[in-house]
Scaffold this active site. Structure first.
Site, PDB file in Angstrom:
ATOM      1  N   ASP A  37      12.861  -0.864 -11.189  1.00 33.34           N
ATOM      2  CA  ASP A  37      13.032   0.021 -10.026  1.00 33.34           C
ATOM      3  C   ASP A  37      14.364   0.742 -10.192  1.00 33.34           C
ATOM      4  OD1 ASP A  37      11.625  -0.012  -6.946  1.00 33.34           O
ATOM      5  OD2 ASP A  37      13.572   0.964  -7.181  1.00 33.34           O
ATOM      6  N   THR A  93       3.889   7.284  -3.191  1.00 31.07           N
ATOM      7  CA  THR A  93       3.293   8.628  -3.199  1.00 31.07           C
ATOM      8  C   THR A  93       3.359   9.164  -1.772  1.00 31.07           C
ATOM      9  OG1 THR A  93       1.110   7.605  -2.947  1.00 31.07           O
ATOM     10  CG2 THR A  93       1.728   8.284  -5.158  1.00 31.07           C
ATOM     11  N   THR A 128      -1.373   4.847  -4.953  1.00 32.55           N
ATOM     12  CA  THR A 128      -2.505   5.557  -4.357  1.00 32.55           C
ATOM     13  C   THR A 128      -2.382   7.038  -4.694  1.00 32.55           C
ATOM     14  OG1 THR A 128      -2.510   3.965  -2.578  1.00 32.55           O
ATOM     15  CG2 THR A 128      -3.696   6.019  -2.178  1.00 32.55           C
ATOM     16  N   LEU A 159      -4.204  -4.581  -1.105  1.00 32.74           N
ATOM     17  CA  LEU A 159      -3.443  -5.526  -0.290  1.00 32.74           C
ATOM     18  C   LEU A 159      -2.891  -4.856   0.962  1.00 32.74           C
ATOM     19  CD1 LEU A 159      -0.119  -4.989  -0.559  1.00 32.74           C
ATOM     20  CD2 LEU A 159      -0.486  -6.003  -2.786  1.00 32.74           C
ATOM     21  N   GLY A 273      -0.801   3.159  12.056  1.00 34.29           N
ATOM     22  CA  GLY A 273       0.402   3.757  11.485  1.00 34.29           C
ATOM     23  C   GLY A 273       0.637   3.185  10.109  1.00 34.29           C
ATOM     24  N   CYS A 276       0.327   3.925   4.762  1.00 33.66           N
ATOM     25  CA  CYS A 276      -0.922   4.175   4.033  1.00 33.66           C
ATOM     26  C   CYS A 276      -1.942   5.020   4.797  1.00 33.66           C
ATOM     27  CB  CYS A 276      -1.548   2.846   3.624  1.00 33.66           C
ATOM     28  SG  CYS A 276      -0.420   1.840   2.654  1.00 33.66           S
ATOM     29  N   LYS A 279      -1.138   8.812   5.732  1.00 30.88           N
ATOM     30  CA  LYS A 279      -0.988   9.720   4.582  1.00 30.88           C
ATOM     31  C   LYS A 279      -2.261   9.752   3.723  1.00 30.88           C
ATOM     32  CE  LYS A 279       1.246   7.034   0.997  1.00 30.88           C
ATOM     33  NZ  LYS A 279       0.232   6.988  -0.037  1.00 30.88           N
TER      34      LYS A 279
HETATM   35  C1  UGA Z   1      -3.921  -0.697   4.490  1.00 33.60           C
HETATM   36  C2  UGA Z   1      -5.260  -1.279   4.010  1.00 33.60           C
HETATM   37  O1  UGA Z   1      -5.778  -2.175   5.000  1.00 33.60           O
HETATM   38  C3  UGA Z   1      -5.100  -2.014   2.677  1.00 33.60           C
HETATM   39  O2  UGA Z   1      -6.369  -2.457   2.218  1.00 33.60           O
HETATM   40  C4  UGA Z   1      -4.498  -1.029   1.658  1.00 33.60           C
HETATM   41  O3  UGA Z   1      -4.273  -1.665   0.404  1.00 33.60           O
HETATM   42  C5  UGA Z   1      -3.163  -0.521   2.191  1.00 33.60           C
HETATM   43  O4  UGA Z   1      -3.389   0.153   3.451  1.00 33.60           O
HETATM   44  C6  UGA Z   1      -2.611   0.447   1.186  1.00 33.60           C
HETATM   45  O5  UGA Z   1      -3.228   1.485   0.921  1.00 33.60           O
HETATM   46  O6  UGA Z   1      -1.583   0.119   0.548  1.00 33.60           O
HETATM   47  P1  UGA Z   1      -1.742  -1.671   5.720  1.00 33.60           P
HETATM   48  O7  UGA Z   1      -1.316  -0.243   5.853  1.00 33.60           O
HETATM   49  O8  UGA Z   1      -0.776  -2.678   5.204  1.00 33.60           O
HETATM   50  O9  UGA Z   1      -3.038  -1.771   4.751  1.00 33.60           O
HETATM   51  O10 UGA Z   1      -2.164  -2.165   7.161  1.00 33.60           O
HETATM   52  P2  UGA Z   1      -3.523  -2.501   7.955  1.00 33.60           P
HETATM   53  O11 UGA Z   1      -3.566  -3.951   8.234  1.00 33.60           O
HETATM   54  O12 UGA Z   1      -4.685  -1.914   7.320  1.00 33.60           O
HETATM   55  O13 UGA Z   1      -3.222  -1.754   9.343  1.00 33.60           O
HETATM   56  C7  UGA Z   1      -2.987  -0.351   9.385  1.00 33.60           C
HETATM   57  C8  UGA Z   1      -2.776   0.103  10.814  1.00 33.60           C
HETATM   58  O14 UGA Z   1      -4.005   0.055  11.540  1.00 33.60           O
HETATM   59  C9  UGA Z   1      -1.787  -0.742  11.629  1.00 33.60           C
HETATM   60  O15 UGA Z   1      -0.978   0.130  12.403  1.00 33.60           O
HETATM   61  C10 UGA Z   1      -2.672  -1.576  12.521  1.00 33.60           C
HETATM   62  O16 UGA Z   1      -2.030  -1.972  13.703  1.00 33.60           O
HETATM   63  C11 UGA Z   1      -3.813  -0.624  12.778  1.00 33.60           C
HETATM   64  N1  UGA Z   1      -5.097  -1.268  13.140  1.00 33.60           N
HETATM   65  C12 UGA Z   1      -5.712  -2.090  12.266  1.00 33.60           C
HETATM   66  C13 UGA Z   1      -5.668  -0.985  14.371  1.00 33.60           C
HETATM   67  O17 UGA Z   1      -5.115  -0.222  15.187  1.00 33.60           O
HETATM   68  N2  UGA Z   1      -6.884  -1.561  14.686  1.00 33.60           N
HETATM   69  C14 UGA Z   1      -7.522  -2.392  13.815  1.00 33.60           C
HETATM   70  O18 UGA Z   1      -8.634  -2.851  14.165  1.00 33.60           O
HETATM   71  C15 UGA Z   1      -6.930  -2.668  12.584  1.00 33.60           C
END
Ligand code: UGA
Length: 446
Positions: A37, A93, A128, A159, A273, A276, A279
């Site tokens: 890094d 990204t 990504t 993940l 939010g 991931c 964007k």
């Molecule tokens: C997400 C994907 O779930 C992963 O599979 C992926 O690898 C990752 O993006 C990535 O591209 O790196 P992440 O952003 O860590 O993972 O978080 P999530 O658990 O998916 O939650 C995303 C957002 O959705 C959070 O703000 C969460 O509070 C919200 N959310 C999630 C809801 O509002 N309702 C739900 O039912 C689930």
């Protein structure tokens, strides 16, 4: 049974959530792993066994990998790239102002590696990236290092922050895309080595799916887009539930039992939010546009999501009257529980919106870190739950941390001056809150 080839040395470029997790898992599985890094502070911290960000179960894995010398964190490409057989690209990204993906770090880091890499090296893309990036990148690497014999594989990561280690060790599927069978197999062998190693994992039970480069790239963003779509669908039904006296949690429980639909990612609330979903959705819309395809469904999902924080604030205002002069305890600022990440956090949008409407906001989050200055400097950050809640007119649970979900409603009712409790994640026990004398306000739970 397939024999597992002894994996060689690997490099992982980028020590963010994906890179650091990937590196410590490989290193703890007996694979010599160099973690590169450019950020000296990050590398310094990892060398001392500490993750630069909050992530469950990661510090133990960093420590064991450093102690065994299987993980070598460094800022120097020159020291480690020439020794690497496989190089994973896990750099950020971010998005451009127009919603498209900014691929500068991906191109720059792999070009820097290509001039130092040895023949036969395999570049593996975990960042990504929009579909079509791999073929552009290969051309660019051929120009940068014309004599280098290399392969290129797309191996997207699924993940989640907060459960990064567990998700990586227990994936549903491992996607490996590209044209060269040897390279695809070598990447699969790395995962099989983890599956046969000392870490408890279900990797051997995962589906290994081999695809073209373009399909692998599109699988990654489409998966995130579909999950975002589910959330926005639930939020749309939440708005309707509010109007017709239904409870969106009951509605989603009911439809989620249909195995064709499933219950996951149908939790309505203040919207998604993080680094991931927002964007990746805008990136997919932009890629589609470039190919002459209008992804109206994703534009609608994105618009619904952007509307949710204001929807919650308007709802609160119609229940509690003007927010001007009110004191609000805002519980949670990270974009979800389990992470210190506040990027594109709807909780931050809520905090700023309360400030704009003239409220005083005392905010508490057990882990949140602020690196991007999105939070209004008028928000007062306090060190614990009690300091936020004591004397408040309104308490708002904006992030579903366990300490908020499991709060003692009687205690909070005593500490507060008013009694309005807003559950932006629909994560609280509505009946218990009401029993404690709180005026409960969920999203779609009239
Ligand atoms: C997400 C994907 O779930 C992963 O599979 C992926 O690898 C990752 O993006 C990535 O591209 O790196 P992440 O952003 O860590 O993972 O978080 P999530 O658990 O998916 O939650 C995303 C957002 O959705 C959070 O703000 C969460 O509070 C919200 N959310 C999630 C809801 O509002 N309702 C739900 O039912 C689930």
């Amino acid at each position: 049974m397939k024999t597992i080839e002894k994996p060689g040395h690997i490099s992982v470029i980028g020590a963010g959530y994906v890179g650091l997790t990937t590196a410590v898992i490989f290193a703890n599985s007996g694979i010599k792993t160099f973690l590169i890094d450019v950020n000296k502070d990050k590398i310094y911290s990892i060398n001392r066994g500490k993750s630069p960000f909050f992530e469950e179960n990661i510090n133990g894995l960093i420590n064991s990998a450093i102690m065994s010398r299987m993980l070598v964190p460094t800022t120097s490409y020159a020291k480690v790239i020439p020794k690497s057989d496989i190089i994973f690209c896990c750099v950020g990204t971010p998005d451009n102002a127009d919603g498209s993906s900014n691929l500068r770090f991906v191109f720059d880091s792999l070009k820097e590696a290509a001039v130092l890499a040895k023949n036969g090296v395999i570049f593996v893309q975990k960042s990504t990236v929009p579909v079509g990036t791999g073929s552009k990148l290969m051309k660019s690497l051929r120009n940068t290092a014309p004599k280098l014999d290399f392969s290129y594989v797309s191996n997207p990561e699924f993940l989640r922050e907060g459960t990064a280690v567990a998700d990586s060790l227990n994936p549903d599927r491992i996607i490996i895309g590209g044209d060269e069978i040897r390279a695809l197999q070598n990447v699969a062998d790395l995962y099989l080595a983890v599956g046969s190693g000392p870490l408890e994992s279900s990797i051997k039970k995962a589906d290994f799916i081999y695809t073209t480069l373009e399909s692998a790239e599109l699988i990654k963003v489409s998966a995130n887009a579909f999950l975002a779509l589910k959330i926005s669908f639930a939020n749309s039904i939440a708005k309707l539930s509010d109007k017709v006296d239904a409870d969106v949690v009951e509605v989603m429980d009911g439809i989620g039992k249909d195995r064709r639909i499933g219950r996951a990612f149908l939790n309505a609330g203040r919207g998604y939010g993080g680094g991931c979903f927002p964007k990746d959705v805008s990136g997919l819309i932009s890629t589609a546009k470039d190919s002459g395809v209008e992804l109206e469904i994703m534009s609608a999902a994105s618009a619904v999501n952007s509307s949710m924080p204001d929807y919650v604030v308007d709802k609160l205002q119609s229940r509690a009257g003007t927010l001007r002069g009110k004191r609000i305890a805002l519980l949670g600022l990270s974009f979800k529980a389990g992470t210190s990440d506040t990027r594109r956090s709807p909780s931050v949008v809520l905090a700023n919106s309360f400030i704009k409407r003239g409220a005083t906001v005392l905010a508490y989050d057990p882990e949140a870190k602020f690196e991007d200055g999105e939070l209004s400097n008028k928000v007062r950050l306090v060190k614990n739950f009690e300091s936020a809640v004591r004397g408040s007119n309104i308490a708002v649970v904006a992030t579903d941390w366990p300490e908020f979900i499991n709060m003692n409603f009687e205690q909070i009712a005593k500490l507060m001056k008013g009694n309005v409790l807003v559950d932006c994640m629909n994560a609280l026990d509505k009946r218990r809150a009401v029993k404690a004398g709180l005026d409960y306000l969920g999203v779609g739970r009239s």
